[in-house]
Design a protein around this motif. Structure first.
Motif, PDB file in Angstrom:
ATOM      1  N   THR A 122      31.823 -62.282  32.546  1.00 46.52           N
ATOM      2  CA  THR A 122      32.059 -61.338  33.636  1.00 46.52           C
ATOM      3  C   THR A 122      30.829 -61.223  34.541  1.00 46.52           C
ATOM      4  OG1 THR A 122      31.382 -59.498  32.239  1.00 46.52           O
ATOM      5  CG2 THR A 122      33.739 -59.952  32.352  1.00 46.52           C
ATOM      6  N   GLU A 123      29.890 -62.157  34.396  1.00 48.23           N
ATOM      7  CA  GLU A 123      28.691 -62.250  35.241  1.00 48.23           C
ATOM      8  C   GLU A 123      27.716 -61.098  35.054  1.00 48.23           C
ATOM      9  OE1 GLU A 123      30.647 -62.829  39.144  1.00 48.23           O
ATOM     10  OE2 GLU A 123      29.726 -64.815  39.122  1.00 48.23           O
ATOM     11  N   GLN A 124      27.886 -60.314  33.974  1.00 49.21           N
ATOM     12  CA  GLN A 124      26.946 -59.202  33.770  1.00 49.21           C
ATOM     13  C   GLN A 124      25.542 -59.716  33.451  1.00 49.21           C
ATOM     14  OE1 GLN A 124      28.365 -55.867  31.270  1.00 49.21           O
ATOM     15  NE2 GLN A 124      30.417 -56.644  31.574  1.00 49.21           N
ATOM     16  N   ASP A 126      24.249 -62.524  34.677  1.00 52.40           N
ATOM     17  CA  ASP A 126      23.692 -62.889  35.988  1.00 52.40           C
ATOM     18  C   ASP A 126      23.237 -61.646  36.739  1.00 52.40           C
ATOM     19  OD1 ASP A 126      24.143 -65.532  35.537  1.00 52.40           O
ATOM     20  OD2 ASP A 126      26.013 -65.630  36.653  1.00 52.40           O
TER      21      ASP A 126
ATOM     22  N   LEU B  54      19.637 -68.550  39.737  1.00 50.74           N
ATOM     23  CA  LEU B  54      20.415 -68.552  38.493  1.00 50.74           C
ATOM     24  C   LEU B  54      20.734 -69.984  38.088  1.00 50.74           C
ATOM     25  CD1 LEU B  54      22.923 -65.665  39.264  1.00 50.74           C
ATOM     26  CD2 LEU B  54      21.010 -65.587  37.684  1.00 50.74           C
ATOM     27  N   ALA B  92      30.821 -56.997  38.093  1.00 46.14           N
ATOM     28  CA  ALA B  92      29.857 -57.248  37.019  1.00 46.14           C
ATOM     29  C   ALA B  92      29.069 -56.007  36.649  1.00 46.14           C
ATOM     30  CB  ALA B  92      28.914 -58.409  37.379  1.00 46.14           C
ATOM     31  N   PHE B  94      27.727 -53.095  34.203  1.00 47.38           N
ATOM     32  CA  PHE B  94      27.440 -53.077  32.756  1.00 47.38           C
ATOM     33  C   PHE B  94      28.348 -52.038  32.117  1.00 47.38           C
ATOM     34  CE2 PHE B  94      23.204 -53.964  34.750  1.00 47.38           C
ATOM     35  CZ  PHE B  94      23.326 -55.329  34.614  1.00 47.38           C
TER      36      PHE B  94
END
Lengths: 255, 257
Positions: A122-124, A126, B54, B92, B94
């Motif tokens: 879920t790209e967390q 990144d 990245l 994204a 958390f």
């Protein structure tokens, strides 16, 4: 046939290399500031404290079964007095750390891999990087530190509960004398028996956290990928725990 | 064109035999908003991840304010990343942290700000994206997709970044919420004076937020120009894309029944 073996060997070596590189990053980043104390404490709760019921129950029943088996075996040549000492030895040296390690691998290794795997897809992870936070410091290192610290504590408790399980079975269903059981246990156990088990536990904790983080961190491809990462984390840490247990037993009791 | 604030020169990136970026050259002047359009799988996301560090480009150069950023490490890389904000496609957020902790994350962890102060800023930023302070105590799983996107936007602008990236900001939203997000992006960017790069395949969104538009196809920029001129660009690839037609020079690898 040979091509198959060759491919499998290459894949294995490649995996070993990738895990080593991952470890290098994890240790390099984990042992230099900044240390995320809050994350370490939180992981200690999740890895250590919440594993207590599972590990405690495992130890209790194993201790009981062990006492029963040893009694059945030793009564063939009138050596019933050995039950207490062999239970203590078996639990502290082998069964306590190995079974606790395997149970925690199933419980914690899977949850680490699933959590980090979901964060990856879920790209967390990144997102962490773009917020100037190193994921090795923030996610990986706290889990490794927490597992290495809490597993020995868990196994220490498992030792006590396992011996207690043996005591209860020994005194209630076999009819051994309770006072003698405890005296036999206390007199016979040496520091080395317990400490070797605790050293093993720390190593197992390291294996569980590293495998969970590694597979979670490198998962890809949505729900299926996360599922695969979880399976791989549990299977690889279980096998590594058993292999490391053998290696450590030969190393620690080499004399 | 004026000296770009963000400059990509001949950036290449392959995954195994698959060449995703075949030499991307791009320039964004300071304070401008560039939107990169292109179909799925043309390398948009990979390009963005290369700028962010990245992913590591195989070759080529990426300069921010004249400074080469490919291969930055350690502290230099952290300082570099601190100048960015990024809104991810799926927000994204958390999910183990509350909404305000999400927004304040970069301030607390990256800039070592006290939690109380970071919280005040987070509540303020949530206000800027139209969310009340009570939302701050919810968790991301309790929010709708549009709200998550807005929280993601608040997080991206929390540290007042010089450069903001938007990865498909309107994907998966209804047209009205998409327009709300577009307006918020325009407002926030204007307020900060930030330079932005967005990637999208939503033309309505591109027209709304872009100063300049570039089109990426097969890992190369095939057209770049002011947003106003896109309808008269005269590029058949761009024409096909903005009209959303299956007929044209871009052929999808779809088996005909």
């Amino acid at each position: 046939m040979f091509a198959h073996i060759g491919r499998a060997t290459l894949a294995l070596l490649g995996e070993v290399g990738r895990v080593t590189l991952f470890l290098k990053d994890a240790l390099l980043q984990g042992l230099t500031p900044k240390i995320f104390v809050r994350q370490i404490l939180e992981q200690m709760m999740r890895i250590g404290y919440f594993s207590l019921p599972v590990v405690g129950l495992t130890a209790f029943f194993t201790g009981g079964a062990l006492a029963l088996q040893i009694y059945l075996g030793s009564s063939r040549f009138n050596a019933e007095s050995l039950v207490a000492s062999i239970v203590a030895l078996g639990i502290t040296r082998e069964l306590g750390p190995v079974l606790a390690g395997l149970m925690v691998a199933g419980r914690v290794g899977a949850s680490i891999a699933a959590e980090l795997g979901t964060m990856r897809v879920t790209e967390q992870i990144d997102a962490l990087v773009t917020l100037a936070t190193n994921p090795f410091k923030y996610l990986v290192a706290p889990r490794i530190i927490a597992a290495v610290v809490t597993l020995p504590i868990l196994v220490g408790i498992a030792d006590v509960i396992g011996i207690m399980g043996g005591y209860i079975v020994g005194t209630r269903s076999i009819g051994l004398n309770g006072y003698a059981y405890i005296r036999n246990t206390a007199d016979f156990l040496q520091f080395n028996d317990v400490s070797s088990g605790l050293i093993k536990a720390a190593v197992f904790g390291f294996i569980i956290a590293v495998m969970g983080c590694y597979h979670g961190f490198n998962s890809k491809g949505g729900a299926q990928g996360v599922g695969r990462a979880t399976t791989n984390a549990v299977v690889s840490s279980a096998i590594l725990i058993l292999a490391a247990n053998f290696a450590l037993t030969s190393l620690l009791f080499a004399d | 064109m004026a000296e770009g604030y963000i400059e990509l020169y001949n950036v290449k990136k392959s995954f195994g035999p698959k060449h995703v970026l075949n030499g991307v050259t791009l320039s964004v002047p300071r304070g401008h908003s560039l939107v990169v359009i292109g179909g799925s799988g043309t390398g948009k996301s990979v390009m963005l991840k290369c700028i962010l560090g990245l992913l590591h480009p195989d070759s080529g150069s990426i300069r921010i304010a004249g400074e080469e950023v490919v291969g930055l490490k350690g502290k230099a890389r952290d300082d570099y990343l601190a100048r960015f904000g990024m809104l991810f496609q799926g927000a994204a957020l958390f999910d183990s942290l509350s909404v305000w902790e999400n927004v304040a994350f970069g301030l607390i962890q990256g800039r070592h700000m006290a939690r109380a102060k970071a919280r005040d800023i987070a509540i303020d930023k949530l206000g800027q994206v139209g969310l009340g302070p009570e939302v701050g105590n919810l968790f991301p799983a309790e929010l709708s997709g549009g709200m998550q996107k807005r929280v993601g936007l608040a997080r991206a602008i929390a540290a007042d970044p010089e450069i903001i990236f938007f990865d498909e900001p309107t994907t998966g939203l209804d047209p009205i919420m998409a327009d709300v997000i577009n307006n918020l992006i325009v407002d926030c960017v204007k307020r900060l004076g930030a330079t932005t790069v967005s990637i999208t395949h939503d033309m309505a969104s591109a027209r709304k937020i872009a100063d300049d538009i570039a089109m990426i196809f097969k890992g190369e920029i095939i057209w770049q120009g002011a947003a106003k001129t896109i309808d008269h660009g005269g590029n058949p690839y761009v024409d096909q894309f903005i009209h959303g037609s299956a007929e044209g020079p871009i052929q999808m690898d779809v088996l005909k029944p």
